[in-house]
Design a protein around this motif. Structure first.
Motif, PDB file in Angstrom:
ATOM      1  N   ALA A  89      16.064   5.568  -6.375  1.00  0.00           N
ATOM      2  CA  ALA A  89      15.230   5.806  -7.554  1.00  0.00           C
ATOM      3  C   ALA A  89      14.251   4.656  -7.739  1.00  0.00           C
ATOM      4  N   GLY A  90      12.972   4.948  -7.549  1.00  0.00           N
ATOM      5  CA  GLY A  90      11.929   3.957  -7.737  1.00  0.00           C
ATOM      6  C   GLY A  90      11.531   3.254  -6.453  1.00  0.00           C
ATOM      7  N   PRO A  91      10.288   2.786  -6.377  1.00  0.00           N
ATOM      8  CA  PRO A  91       9.777   2.127  -5.171  1.00  0.00           C
ATOM      9  C   PRO A  91      10.591   0.918  -4.722  1.00  0.00           C
ATOM     10  N   GLU A  92      11.104   0.138  -5.663  1.00  0.00           N
ATOM     11  CA  GLU A  92      11.873  -1.063  -5.310  1.00  0.00           C
ATOM     12  C   GLU A  92      13.161  -0.681  -4.576  1.00  0.00           C
ATOM     13  N   ALA A  93      13.799   0.388  -5.017  1.00  0.00           N
ATOM     14  CA  ALA A  93      15.019   0.859  -4.355  1.00  0.00           C
ATOM     15  C   ALA A  93      14.712   1.353  -2.942  1.00  0.00           C
ATOM     16  N   VAL A  94      13.578   2.027  -2.778  1.00  0.00           N
ATOM     17  CA  VAL A  94      13.163   2.495  -1.450  1.00  0.00           C
ATOM     18  C   VAL A  94      12.870   1.292  -0.552  1.00  0.00           C
ATOM     19  N   LEU A  95      12.168   0.318  -1.087  1.00  0.00           N
ATOM     20  CA  LEU A  95      11.845  -0.888  -0.330  1.00  0.00           C
ATOM     21  C   LEU A  95      13.117  -1.581   0.174  1.00  0.00           C
TER      22      LEU A  95
ATOM     23  N   GLY B 113       0.815  -1.217   0.000  1.00  0.00           N
ATOM     24  CA  GLY B 113       0.000   0.000   0.000  1.00  0.00           C
ATOM     25  C   GLY B 113       0.841   1.256   0.000  1.00  0.00           C
ATOM     26  N   VAL B 114       1.985   1.204   0.674  1.00  0.00           N
ATOM     27  CA  VAL B 114       2.914   2.340   0.670  1.00  0.00           C
ATOM     28  C   VAL B 114       3.522   2.482  -0.718  1.00  0.00           C
ATOM     29  N   LEU B 115       4.070   1.405  -1.236  1.00  0.00           N
ATOM     30  CA  LEU B 115       4.739   1.445  -2.537  1.00  0.00           C
ATOM     31  C   LEU B 115       3.778   1.812  -3.659  1.00  0.00           C
ATOM     32  N   GLY B 116       2.532   1.390  -3.552  1.00  0.00           N
ATOM     33  CA  GLY B 116       1.538   1.682  -4.576  1.00  0.00           C
ATOM     34  C   GLY B 116       1.157   3.148  -4.664  1.00  0.00           C
ATOM     35  N   ARG B 117       1.479   3.915  -3.645  1.00  0.00           N
ATOM     36  CA  ARG B 117       1.196   5.349  -3.650  1.00  0.00           C
ATOM     37  C   ARG B 117       2.381   6.160  -4.169  1.00  0.00           C
ATOM     38  N   MET B 118       3.440   5.454  -4.552  1.00  0.00           N
ATOM     39  CA  MET B 118       4.631   6.104  -5.088  1.00  0.00           C
ATOM     40  C   MET B 118       4.629   6.039  -6.608  1.00  0.00           C
ATOM     41  N   SER B 119       5.132   7.105  -7.211  1.00  0.00           N
ATOM     42  CA  SER B 119       5.364   7.103  -8.649  1.00  0.00           C
ATOM     43  C   SER B 119       6.428   6.055  -8.972  1.00  0.00           C
ATOM     44  N   PRO B 120       6.341   5.408 -10.127  1.00  0.00           N
ATOM     45  CA  PRO B 120       7.399   4.476 -10.513  1.00  0.00           C
ATOM     46  C   PRO B 120       8.761   5.162 -10.619  1.00  0.00           C
ATOM     47  N   ASP B 121       8.750   6.485 -10.757  1.00  0.00           N
ATOM     48  CA  ASP B 121       9.974   7.267 -10.906  1.00  0.00           C
ATOM     49  C   ASP B 121      10.313   8.063  -9.648  1.00  0.00           C
ATOM     50  N   ILE B 122       9.769   7.681  -8.489  1.00  0.00           N
ATOM     51  CA  ILE B 122      10.027   8.450  -7.279  1.00  0.00           C
ATOM     52  C   ILE B 122      11.532   8.604  -7.041  1.00  0.00           C
ATOM     53  N   VAL B 123      11.899   9.787  -6.577  1.00  0.00           N
ATOM     54  CA  VAL B 123      13.276  10.070  -6.162  1.00  0.00           C
ATOM     55  C   VAL B 123      13.222  10.305  -4.658  1.00  0.00           C
ATOM     56  N   TRP B 124      13.900   9.474  -3.912  1.00  0.00           N
ATOM     57  CA  TRP B 124      13.821   9.440  -2.444  1.00  0.00           C
ATOM     58  C   TRP B 124      15.192   9.765  -1.861  1.00  0.00           C
ATOM     59  N   ASN B 125      15.255  10.752  -0.983  1.00  0.00           N
ATOM     60  CA  ASN B 125      16.506  11.126  -0.328  1.00  0.00           C
ATOM     61  C   ASN B 125      16.363  11.075   1.178  1.00  0.00           C
ATOM     62  N   GLU B 126      17.220  10.277   1.804  1.00  0.00           N
ATOM     63  CA  GLU B 126      17.344  10.286   3.253  1.00  0.00           C
ATOM     64  C   GLU B 126      18.175  11.519   3.640  1.00  0.00           C
ATOM     65  N   ALA B 127      18.042  11.966   4.880  1.00  0.00           N
ATOM     66  CA  ALA B 127      18.784  13.131   5.354  1.00  0.00           C
ATOM     67  C   ALA B 127      20.285  12.897   5.233  1.00  0.00           C
ATOM     68  N   GLU B 128      21.016  13.962   4.944  1.00  0.00           N
ATOM     69  CA  GLU B 128      22.470  13.861   4.897  1.00  0.00           C
ATOM     70  C   GLU B 128      22.980  13.319   6.226  1.00  0.00           C
ATOM     71  N   ASN B 129      23.911  12.402   6.166  1.00  0.00           N
ATOM     72  CA  ASN B 129      24.523  11.751   7.331  1.00  0.00           C
ATOM     73  C   ASN B 129      23.599  10.776   8.054  1.00  0.00           C
ATOM     74  N   PHE B 130      22.427  10.499   7.509  1.00  0.00           N
ATOM     75  CA  PHE B 130      21.532   9.511   8.104  1.00  0.00           C
ATOM     76  C   PHE B 130      22.079   8.119   7.818  1.00  0.00           C
ATOM     77  N   ILE B 131      21.770   7.168   8.681  1.00  0.00           N
ATOM     78  CA  ILE B 131      22.341   5.832   8.548  1.00  0.00           C
ATOM     79  C   ILE B 131      21.937   5.119   7.253  1.00  0.00           C
ATOM     80  N   TYR B 132      20.860   5.543   6.611  1.00  0.00           N
ATOM     81  CA  TYR B 132      20.444   4.923   5.353  1.00  0.00           C
ATOM     82  C   TYR B 132      20.646   5.841   4.147  1.00  0.00           C
ATOM     83  N   ALA B 133      21.418   6.896   4.302  1.00  0.00           N
ATOM     84  CA  ALA B 133      21.656   7.829   3.201  1.00  0.00           C
ATOM     85  C   ALA B 133      22.689   7.310   2.209  1.00  0.00           C
ATOM     86  N   ASP B 134      23.268   6.149   2.489  1.00  0.00           N
ATOM     87  CA  ASP B 134      24.307   5.608   1.611  1.00  0.00           C
ATOM     88  C   ASP B 134      23.803   5.291   0.211  1.00  0.00           C
ATOM     89  N   GLY B 135      22.495   5.191   0.019  1.00  0.00           N
ATOM     90  CA  GLY B 135      21.937   4.898  -1.300  1.00  0.00           C
ATOM     91  C   GLY B 135      21.317   6.104  -1.982  1.00  0.00           C
TER      92      GLY B 135
END
Length: 134
Positions: A49-55, A23-45
């Motif tokens: 780009a895209g729901p699968e990458a966010v997942l 349900g979360v992924l389905g509300r995202m554009s296939p082209d979503i661009v997702w940025n974690e905060a600078e220096n956040f533990i998951y900002a390494d990626g």
């Protein structure tokens, strides 16, 4: 249109709270661009780009590394095609047993009824300390 954008974003938090990852992924554009905060533990990626990458790069790590992890939305600020969400992250790190209770601000951009961009702002030091990374 802006009321619709808040509804889209509120649906993401509601689905996440219910454990409804599709349900979360389905509300995202296939082209979503997702940025974690600078220096956040998951900002390494960044940028994810895209729901699968966010997942795989964010959600799977949160689920795997935290007990009772939640992104608690407390306020939605309507700015047309942009929605700002204020709230708190909570959870307990599985490896350290340390709790997390950090402020969050999320900036979402909505296009064509889907979340198209995401930018996270949070207390990166508190999160790193809870995860044993600082």
């Amino acid at each position: 249109m802006s009321n619709e954008t808040v509804t889209v974003i509120r649906g993401i938090y509601d689905a996440f709270a219910a454990g409804d990852v599709p349900g979360v992924l389905g509300r995202m554009s296939p082209d979503i661009v997702w940025n974690e905060a600078e220096n956040f533990i998951y900002a390494d990626g960044n940028p994810y780009a895209g729901p699968e990458a966010v997942l795989n790069g964010v959600f799977a790590r949160c689920i795997g590394e935290w007990d009772a992890f939640a992104a608690n939305a407390e306020e939605y600020l309507d700015a047309g095609d942009t929605v700002v969400v204020l709230g708190r992250y909570t959870g307990v790190n599985k490896a350290t047993g340390k709790p997390l209770d950090a402020q969050l601000a999320h900036v979402w951009r909505v296009a064509d009824g889907k979340a198209a961009r995401f930018q996270q702002y949070t207390d990166t030091l508190q999160t790193a300390r809870a995860a044993g990374a600082a």
